[in-house]
Motif scaffolding. Sequence first.
Motif, short mmCIF file in Angstrom:
data_model
loop_
_atom_site.label_atom_id
_atom_site.label_comp_id
_atom_site.label_asym_id
_atom_site.label_seq_id
_atom_site.Cartn_x
_atom_site.Cartn_y
_atom_site.Cartn_z
N THR A 19 0.85 -1.19 0.00
CA THR A 19 0.00 0.00 0.00
C THR A 19 0.88 1.24 0.00
O THR A 19 1.83 1.34 0.78
N GLY B 264 -7.17 1.90 -6.33
CA GLY B 264 -7.15 3.15 -5.57
C GLY B 264 -7.11 4.34 -6.48
O GLY B 264 -7.47 4.26 -7.67
N THR C 261 -3.27 0.37 -3.47
CA THR C 261 -2.92 -0.92 -2.90
C THR C 261 -2.72 -1.90 -4.04
O THR C 261 -3.60 -2.08 -4.89
N ASN D 28 0.84 5.47 0.07
CA ASN D 28 -0.03 6.57 0.46
C ASN D 28 0.74 7.88 0.47
O ASN D 28 1.80 7.98 1.13
N THR E 126 -3.62 9.22 -4.90
CA THR E 126 -3.00 9.51 -3.60
C THR E 126 -2.88 8.27 -2.72
O THR E 126 -2.15 8.29 -1.72
N HIS E 127 -3.58 7.19 -3.10
CA HIS E 127 -3.59 6.00 -2.26
C HIS E 127 -3.83 4.78 -3.15
O HIS E 127 -4.89 4.66 -3.77
#
Length: 442
Positions: A74, A95, A101, A76, A98-99
């Motif tokens: 992940t 995702g 996985t 982030n 910005t994020h």
Amino acid sequence: MNRLCGTAVGAAGVLLLASLAACDSTAASSSHSSLTVPGLYYLRPHGDRTGPKDKTPFHVVAEDGDGPGTRTLTVNVAPDGRDVVRLRKYGPCEGDSTHLTCEVDGDYSNWADSARAQPYAVEGAKPGATAVVRYMYVTKGGRTLTARTRFVVGEPVVEAVAPEYGKELLRPGSVLASPLVVRNTGEVPVKGLGIAMTTEGLEFTRRYGNCRYPELRKGRLAVCELPEVTIDPGETVVVRPAVRLRVPTTRMYPSYGRDVWALDMGPGQYNSYTKGGGPGDGPVLEAEPTHSKDTFTPGGGSTQLVVDTHADYQVSGVELRGAPGTRRTFRVEVRNNGPADAGTKADLVFEPPFELMVVKQPVEEYDDGVYEPYCDNNGFTYTCEVPGLRPGETHTFEFTAELGAPGEGTLSLQEKDPAGPWDMGRRDPDPSNDRATVRVVP
């Protein structure tokens, strides 16, 4: 009982790496899991297509053994950095920018695997702006490893002057003083300067206190670190004292080079330097501001020199006795009478007597147990490159031929095409011994 094992990987002049490792001390065969990312990484500004020479791409490595099963990575972007850095998705990742996985395996590298969360600088992010990106790797056994990278928008781009001496002749045994001039054409400051100086045929006359000299290179490599040096964008510095090099007495074409880099970026993806070696006992290298109108080379560059000396080559003649149809093996010798080594600057050209038929010529091994002819042959003339010869050294070319009627052929040494504008050939003072005869007699 489980315990966490943490390791930090890093060295001055190499990308700063941060890793956290977990290991199970109760396992019969101890498994090792790790997550490694650069601690600091410079991002090229949005739309900028230039940058440092040989920059190491951003690298994420996660290891959790070879067993089957899915692991997750992940990525982030910290909230206060989302106007600076975003993520670009590749492969099996879910995702937004910005994020993300990603499904990965136990031997993951973003250089080789399709799943990637690639950071990039946001349009409008100013040089020097920073953002933190956090990485979380969940192993097959459910253990969580974390690491983070601080991204900086903009790159330090280090260039150096590679002096050109052209055909300027240097006196054998003299000392050449060569100042190192460096500039930063990037968007952010150079914080700490790395330098590698290499020589071919030259010797350092002084060893500097903030340089190391690996023994395996026998004094031909100096790796230096100036961590206190800052070079702002557009600024130029000169490194003093000037590098002092002893000019050889038995080599015509020595050379020396320099590689320069920002310490926190490392010397580049494909550059590495022999480890070890103690510091010199001379003064330390320091940098001071300067101005220069010379031509700069990204990453450093090399300088070719010409020494005021020569190489007198000589080729031996051959006499072959026998009736037509007789086979004879003979050797042609090329000797360097000195006083210097000129490198590979000559070809041996063999024009056989008219009725002599060559049945075997020199060969070279280009693969294990596989050979090919060493000389070029146009159906009659054989052209063989003469390797570099030290003063007093001889190279032998062996041929086998079937003799014909009495007659004469020629052996001659011809200059190769110049390797560059500095190349003056052998400067052979006695061309009369560059030619000999192959004679067939009854």
